[in-house]
Design an enzyme around this catalytic site. Sequence first.
Site, short mmCIF file in Angstrom:
data_model
loop_
_atom_site.label_atom_id
_atom_site.label_comp_id
_atom_site.label_asym_id
_atom_site.label_seq_id
_atom_site.Cartn_x
_atom_site.Cartn_y
_atom_site.Cartn_z
N HIS A 45 0.86 -1.18 0.00
CA HIS A 45 0.00 0.00 0.00
C HIS A 45 0.90 1.23 0.00
O HIS A 45 1.18 1.81 1.05
CB HIS A 45 -0.91 -0.01 1.22
N GLU A 71 -2.62 -1.76 -3.30
CA GLU A 71 -3.81 -1.06 -2.83
C GLU A 71 -3.48 0.40 -2.54
O GLU A 71 -2.34 0.75 -2.26
CB GLU A 71 -4.37 -1.75 -1.58
N HIS A 87 -8.24 -6.11 7.18
CA HIS A 87 -8.05 -5.08 8.20
C HIS A 87 -8.32 -5.67 9.59
O HIS A 87 -9.44 -6.01 9.93
CB HIS A 87 -8.92 -3.85 7.98
#
Length: 239
Positions: free
Chosen positions: A43, A70, A190
């Site tokens: 990310h 991401e 998450h």
Amino acid sequence: MTQLSVNVNKIATLRNARGGNVPDLVRVALDCERFGAQGITVHPRPDERHIRYQDVYDLKQVLTTEFNIEGNPIPSFMELVGRVRPHQVTLVPDAPDALTSSAGWDVATNRSFLTEILAQLKEWGIRTSIFVGTDLRNLEEAASIGTDRVELYTEPYAALYAEDRERAIAPFVQAAEHALSLGLELNAGHDLSLENLAFFSASIPGLSEVSIGHALISDALYLGLEETIRRYRSCLRQD
């Protein structure tokens, strides 16, 4: 079987705290693959406080499993993924200064923007995923703009798990069933951990992939990386 993608952002955080190349991000990512991870997630953020854009190029050259990038599709992010062409891009609506992702997309509000981004990613041959919560109408909006997958934001599940795991999982089961009925494939991520992953995996139908970073890297400090990946993979087995 649900695939495990290891997010290596925390390795980059540790490296950047001291400078130099210790720990070696590319080596760790390759070790994750060697120990059984079926994908690597990064990310990159604009300030490069953990994953640097150069890391993404370096990883692309050597990874043999699925590469998932991401992030918020700002112009510099889109330029990066257009050059790298990963297997999957997960669109996340985080602000540039966000500590970590804290919410999914409101798809209806961002419909025009997301539709344009999805079209570009599909033109590049990249599988698309949109980071969302469990709102059913929002899932319908996601399906209507043509994303291949959605990634369910699982922090609310993780936060409630110890208190009442049945109540924690209920909206995610409903969302998963609805997403699958709309023709969407399903990812999740998450705050998933060794504590809560097995129950999540056993409860959610059609779960294609989980992306796990912080908890997995933290566990590896105690268990070692190979044993940690083995345990996370075990949480995803339904046999």
